[in-house]
Motif scaffolding. Structure first.
Motif, mmCIF file in Angstrom:
data_model
loop_
_atom_site.group_PDB
_atom_site.id
_atom_site.type_symbol
_atom_site.label_atom_id
_atom_site.label_comp_id
_atom_site.label_asym_id
_atom_site.label_seq_id
_atom_site.Cartn_x
_atom_site.Cartn_y
_atom_site.Cartn_z
ATOM 1 N N GLU A 280 -17.961 -7.968 -0.391
ATOM 2 C CA GLU A 280 -16.956 -6.924 -0.113
ATOM 3 C C GLU A 280 -15.662 -7.137 -0.898
ATOM 4 O O GLU A 280 -14.883 -6.215 -1.085
ATOM 5 C CB GLU A 280 -16.621 -6.885 1.385
ATOM 6 C CG GLU A 280 -17.589 -6.079 2.234
ATOM 7 C CD GLU A 280 -18.875 -6.825 2.550
ATOM 8 O OE1 GLU A 280 -19.005 -8.008 2.169
ATOM 9 O OE2 GLU A 280 -19.761 -6.208 3.176
ATOM 10 N N LEU A 281 -15.401 -8.373 -1.347
ATOM 11 C CA LEU A 281 -14.146 -8.639 -2.046
ATOM 12 C C LEU A 281 -14.340 -8.749 -3.561
ATOM 13 O O LEU A 281 -13.500 -9.329 -4.264
ATOM 14 C CB LEU A 281 -13.466 -9.886 -1.475
ATOM 15 C CG LEU A 281 -12.937 -9.689 -0.049
ATOM 16 C CD1 LEU A 281 -12.284 -10.952 0.473
ATOM 17 C CD2 LEU A 281 -11.951 -8.532 0.039
ATOM 18 N N ALA A 282 -15.411 -8.171 -4.054
ATOM 19 C CA ALA A 282 -15.604 -8.091 -5.510
ATOM 20 C C ALA A 282 -14.529 -7.161 -6.072
ATOM 21 O O ALA A 282 -13.908 -6.390 -5.327
ATOM 22 C CB ALA A 282 -16.990 -7.530 -5.799
ATOM 23 N N PRO A 283 -14.279 -7.191 -7.410
ATOM 24 C CA PRO A 283 -13.298 -6.256 -7.967
ATOM 25 C C PRO A 283 -13.631 -4.795 -7.603
ATOM 26 O O PRO A 283 -14.794 -4.444 -7.407
ATOM 27 C CB PRO A 283 -13.429 -6.483 -9.480
ATOM 28 C CG PRO A 283 -13.922 -7.882 -9.596
ATOM 29 C CD PRO A 283 -14.819 -8.109 -8.408
ATOM 30 N N ARG A 284 -12.569 -3.995 -7.548
ATOM 31 C CA ARG A 284 -12.711 -2.622 -7.050
ATOM 32 C C ARG A 284 -13.747 -1.796 -7.794
ATOM 33 O O ARG A 284 -14.473 -1.012 -7.196
ATOM 34 C CB ARG A 284 -11.387 -1.894 -7.184
ATOM 35 C CG ARG A 284 -10.467 -2.256 -6.097
ATOM 36 C CD ARG A 284 -9.233 -1.460 -6.139
ATOM 37 N NE ARG A 284 -8.401 -1.970 -5.061
ATOM 38 C CZ ARG A 284 -7.149 -1.657 -4.870
ATOM 39 N NH1 ARG A 284 -6.550 -0.831 -5.687
ATOM 40 N NH2 ARG A 284 -6.489 -2.147 -3.862
ATOM 41 N N ASP A 285 -13.789 -1.922 -9.125
ATOM 42 C CA ASP A 285 -14.723 -1.082 -9.883
ATOM 43 C C ASP A 285 -16.149 -1.386 -9.468
ATOM 44 O O ASP A 285 -16.978 -0.478 -9.335
ATOM 45 C CB ASP A 285 -14.532 -1.286 -11.396
ATOM 46 C CG ASP A 285 -14.701 -2.719 -11.841
ATOM 47 O OD1 ASP A 285 -14.190 -3.617 -11.149
ATOM 48 O OD2 ASP A 285 -15.354 -2.962 -12.882
ATOM 49 N N LEU A 381 -5.706 -5.253 -10.885
ATOM 50 C CA LEU A 381 -5.936 -6.139 -9.734
ATOM 51 C C LEU A 381 -5.143 -5.565 -8.555
ATOM 52 O O LEU A 381 -3.990 -5.153 -8.711
ATOM 53 C CB LEU A 381 -5.443 -7.546 -10.089
ATOM 54 C CG LEU A 381 -5.642 -8.624 -9.027
ATOM 55 C CD1 LEU A 381 -7.113 -8.914 -8.770
ATOM 56 C CD2 LEU A 381 -4.940 -9.924 -9.450
ATOM 57 N N ALA A 382 -5.780 -5.570 -7.377
ATOM 58 C CA ALA A 382 -5.156 -4.979 -6.187
ATOM 59 C C ALA A 382 -3.728 -5.493 -5.994
ATOM 60 O O ALA A 382 -3.453 -6.680 -6.153
ATOM 61 C CB ALA A 382 -5.983 -5.342 -4.954
ATOM 62 N N SER A 383 -2.823 -4.574 -5.674
ATOM 63 C CA SER A 383 -1.419 -4.878 -5.350
ATOM 64 C C SER A 383 -0.586 -5.390 -6.522
ATOM 65 O O SER A 383 0.519 -5.887 -6.341
ATOM 66 C CB SER A 383 -1.311 -5.842 -4.155
ATOM 67 O OG SER A 383 -1.635 -5.136 -2.984
ATOM 68 N N ASN A 384 -1.130 -5.242 -7.727
ATOM 69 C CA ASN A 384 -0.338 -5.606 -8.909
ATOM 70 C C ASN A 384 0.536 -4.462 -9.407
ATOM 71 O O ASN A 384 1.353 -4.662 -10.290
ATOM 72 C CB ASN A 384 -1.271 -6.030 -10.059
ATOM 73 C CG ASN A 384 -1.402 -7.540 -10.161
ATOM 74 O OD1 ASN A 384 -0.804 -8.280 -9.383
ATOM 75 N ND2 ASN A 384 -2.187 -8.011 -11.114
ATOM 76 N N SER A 385 0.358 -3.240 -8.860
ATOM 77 C CA SER A 385 1.137 -2.123 -9.428
ATOM 78 C C SER A 385 2.570 -2.110 -8.913
ATOM 79 O O SER A 385 3.502 -1.834 -9.678
ATOM 80 C CB SER A 385 0.469 -0.776 -9.165
ATOM 81 O OG SER A 385 -0.074 -0.755 -7.898
ATOM 82 N N LEU A 386 2.768 -2.414 -7.635
ATOM 83 C CA LEU A 386 4.146 -2.471 -7.141
ATOM 84 C C LEU A 386 4.871 -3.622 -7.838
ATOM 85 O O LEU A 386 6.046 -3.525 -8.173
ATOM 86 C CB LEU A 386 4.156 -2.651 -5.615
ATOM 87 C CG LEU A 386 3.573 -1.473 -4.806
ATOM 88 C CD1 LEU A 386 3.497 -1.817 -3.325
ATOM 89 C CD2 LEU A 386 4.391 -0.199 -4.996
ATOM 90 N N LEU A 387 4.140 -4.698 -8.082
ATOM 91 C CA LEU A 387 4.711 -5.837 -8.810
ATOM 92 C C LEU A 387 5.138 -5.409 -10.217
ATOM 93 O O LEU A 387 6.256 -5.703 -10.664
ATOM 94 C CB LEU A 387 3.652 -6.955 -8.887
ATOM 95 C CG LEU A 387 3.970 -8.111 -9.820
ATOM 96 C CD1 LEU A 387 5.117 -8.934 -9.264
ATOM 97 C CD2 LEU A 387 2.737 -9.014 -10.020
ATOM 98 N N GLU A 388 4.240 -4.708 -10.890
ATOM 99 C CA GLU A 388 4.559 -4.240 -12.254
ATOM 100 C C GLU A 388 5.821 -3.369 -12.242
ATOM 101 O O GLU A 388 6.711 -3.502 -13.093
ATOM 102 C CB GLU A 388 3.385 -3.418 -12.792
ATOM 103 C CG GLU A 388 3.601 -2.844 -14.179
ATOM 104 C CD GLU A 388 2.469 -1.917 -14.581
ATOM 105 O OE1 GLU A 388 2.147 -0.981 -13.815
ATOM 106 O OE2 GLU A 388 1.885 -2.114 -15.650
ATOM 107 N N SER A 389 5.915 -2.498 -11.242
ATOM 108 C CA SER A 389 7.056 -1.581 -11.162
ATOM 109 C C SER A 389 8.367 -2.349 -11.043
ATOM 110 O O SER A 389 9.333 -2.041 -11.746
ATOM 111 C CB SER A 389 6.916 -0.657 -9.948
ATOM 112 O OG SER A 389 5.842 0.211 -10.122
ATOM 113 N N ILE A 390 8.411 -3.358 -10.157
ATOM 114 C CA ILE A 390 9.712 -4.023 -9.952
ATOM 115 C C ILE A 390 10.090 -4.871 -11.160
ATOM 116 O O ILE A 390 11.256 -4.940 -11.527
ATOM 117 C CB ILE A 390 9.797 -4.825 -8.620
ATOM 118 C CG1 ILE A 390 8.624 -5.801 -8.438
ATOM 119 C CG2 ILE A 390 9.884 -3.893 -7.442
ATOM 120 C CD1 ILE A 390 8.705 -6.642 -7.150
ATOM 121 N N VAL A 391 9.113 -5.488 -11.793
ATOM 122 C CA VAL A 391 9.437 -6.321 -12.958
ATOM 123 C C VAL A 391 9.894 -5.457 -14.134
ATOM 124 O O VAL A 391 10.916 -5.733 -14.772
ATOM 125 C CB VAL A 391 8.224 -7.200 -13.348
ATOM 126 C CG1 VAL A 391 8.459 -7.879 -14.694
ATOM 127 C CG2 VAL A 391 7.964 -8.241 -12.271
#
Ligand SMILES: Cc1cc2nc3c(=O)[nH]c(=O)nc-3n(C[C@H](O)[C@H](O)[C@H](O)COP(=O)(O)OP(=O)(O)OC[C@H]3O[C@@H](n4cnc5c(N)ncnc54)[C@H](O)[C@@H]3O)c2cc1C
Length: 523
Positions: A280-285, A381-391
């Motif tokens: 269940e925790l394999a990459p999303r694709d 990778l899950a939850s990396n987009s909010l990280l990308e936005s702030i950086v």
């Protein structure tokens, strides 16, 4: 209207950029616009949280870097991945200093959770509505600054470039904006313009993105001949609630699988072990493709996500929105499996930018989901987009302050920029037509440009999208400009570029899967 900085979009990217800039440069005049209310956009719907290395006893930057590179199928830019992950911690602290709450354990340490593709627990979150909490805090903060003004219900129509001014500076000078209230088109000139317009999910029939995610920034950038990159890398989230709730697709966060929820077919059998060792925790694709395969094998409309093995207290406290939404359609996740299907979720590609979020056009920046920075490669990778936005917002703000010093066009130049010269006559049937054309676009994108593609299907989609494009041009030229026409024009442009770039891809990578290059069996 003239401003130093025009920011188009008020999600996490636009807001953190504006706050940082206003803090660092209190005399710079910043104007924010958004197509709806300040809070509306993808950010508000983010459930899981932000991936940041913060538990240094167990986790390391290197592990997060490796996970990000692996999830992106080695297409990501290693330099970008490295600085984003190393800078994440400081940027997270800033969000906290600006008033954002995150869940903490009884020792007041951040309560971390795990999502697909992560080798450690590192997702910082606020219950299951992390995005709404971030958005709340940023909106409160942005209102503190006298040098920031904002306009809700104003939609970007087009960027102002040399095409409008007759100059040859290769620059952006602001934008034409339509007010959704009085439908007037105004000109806002700016020394620097920032696109932070979010996602493109609405080009698909089933998407976790809200209705405003129509790729407007990308459409405007395309018309301004700004480079767009990697559009075919659309991430489909494996688990959206099925069916829709009040016409909207509702996301069931990956964190639920992180807490132990299991994917089962409608006969009640777990199936992910057939497809990937991480199950269940394999990459999303991989999870999304496996679900579609299982649905086809079983001839079913959906699969189930069984969360009944999770402690009820955890479900109620950590996932209150999910429990409430499921219960609103008669499913109690504490006792019944949740029906789910994959849905278009995140645009890994976008407007091509450098390490400070500058686009290929001077005076134009792009931050957040509408940009392509190199962080995600072929899959996020899950939850990396909010990280990308702030950086990237932080970097873009600092770079903008430097850039402002170098913009030496006089105010009199901006005053000579012409007002919008569009058609101004109206037909009353345009709403119906724009709706019909949008539905046709979503249908072809979902059927031929979805999780599984074929080269023939892409050619068929290309032909239909071209026809749709001409229909939209007709509509555009013969009607008073409306927000709906603007959005449709952008959706068709984004779909067109996405399909063309898909035809250029000759190998399957990350979220992109064309059966003609596929290794997995055709079903
Ligand atoms: C359901 C869901 C769950 C998610 N969960 C997570 C998660 O847990 N972790 C994670 O890292 N990411 C998650 N994501 C992705 C993440 O939320 C987004 O990538 C991120 O919030 C994008 O922020 P943004 O500032 O770039 O854009 P958005 O937040 O989408 O903001 C876009 C802004 O642009 C404005 N805009 C758009 N077009 C125009 C126009 N023409 N004129 C004027 N304004 C315009 C909108 O009004 C809005 O203000 C999730 C996304 C969704 C949809």
């Amino acid at each position: 209207m003239h401003t130093d900085i025009l920011v188009i979009g008020t999600g996490i990217s636009g807001l953190t950029y504006a706050i940082k800039l206003a803090e660092e440069s209190p005399t710079t005049k910043i104007t924010l616009i958004c197509k709806d209310r300040l809070e509306e956009g993808n950010t508000r719907y983010a459930q899981g949280g932000i991936a940041v290395v913060s538990n240094f006893k167990k986790d390391t930057f290197e592990k997060h870097i490796e996970d990000t590179f692996a999830a992106g199928d080695k297409e990501g830019d290693v330099n970008v991945i490295e600085f984003v992950i190393r800078e994440g911690n400081e940027r997270l602290q800033e969000l906290i200093d600006w008033g954002t709450q995150f869940d903490r354990n009884n020792k007041k340490k951040l309560n971390l959770t795990k999502e697909g593709g992560h080798s450690e627990k590192r997702i910082v979150h606020y219950k299951d509505h992390s995005g709404a909490e971030i958005q709340r805090a940023l909106i409160e903060k942005v209102k503190d600054f006298e040098n920031i003004q904002y306009f809700e219900n104003h939609i970007l129509v087009d960027l102002i470039t040399d095409h409008h001014t007759g100059t040859k500076n290769k620059r952006c000078y602001g934008a034409y904006i339509i007010s959704t209230e009085d439908k007037e088109i105004i000109k806002i000139t700016a020394k620097i313009t920032v696109l932070s317009t979010g996602g493109v999910g609405q080009i698909y029939a089933f998407t976790t993105n809200p209705s405003g995610a129509t790729g407007d920034g990308l459409g405007a950038a395309y018309r301004a001949k700004v480079k767009l990159e990697k559009l075919p890398y659309i991430q489909f989230h494996p688990t959206a609630l099925f069916p829709k709730v009040a016409g909207e697709t509702f996301l069931i966060t990956e964190a639920l699988r992180g807490e132990g929820a299991l994917l089962k077919n409608l006969s009640g059998e777990r199936f992910m072990e057939k497809y990937h060792p991480l199950k269940e925790l394999a990459p999303r694709d991989i999870v999304a493709r496996s679900i579609i395969r299982e649905m086809l094998l079983q001839n079913e409309t959906n699969v189930n996500l069984d969360a009944t093995g999770i402690n009820t207290d955890i479900l109620l406290n950590h996932f209150p929105t999910i429990v409430e939404t499921c219960r609103s359609i008669g499913i109690d996740p504490c006792i019944t499996p949740i029906p789910v299907v994959p849905a278009a979720h995140y645009s890994c590609g976008g407007i091509s930018v450098d390490e400070n979020s500058k686009t290929t056009l001077d005076g134009l920046y792009s931050i957040g989901e509408c940009s392509y920075t190199g962080l995600h490669g072929a899959n996020r990778l899950a939850s990396n987009s909010l990280l990308e936005s702030i950086v990237f917002s932080h970097r873009a703000a600092l770079k903008s302050i430097q850039d402002l010093k170098e913009v030496n066009l006089p105010l009199s130049f901006y005053a000579t920029i012409p007002n919008w010269k569009g058609q101004h006559f109206s037909k009353d049937n345009q709403q119906e037509i724009t709706h019909t054309l949008s539905e046709q676009l979503r249908k072809i994108m979902s059927e031929q440009v979805g999780i599984f593609k074929t080269t023939d299907g892409l050619f068929a989609a290309q032909k239909i999208i071209k026809d749709l494009y001409f229909a939209v041009v007709d509509l555009y030229n013969s009607n008073k400009l409306s927000p709906q026409i603007c959005e449709l024009r952008n959706m068709v442009s984004v779909a067109y570029v996405l399909v063309n770039q898909s035809l250029e891809l000759k190998e399957n990578k990350g979220v992109f899967y064309n059966h003609n290059y596929g290794k997995e069996p055709v079903l």
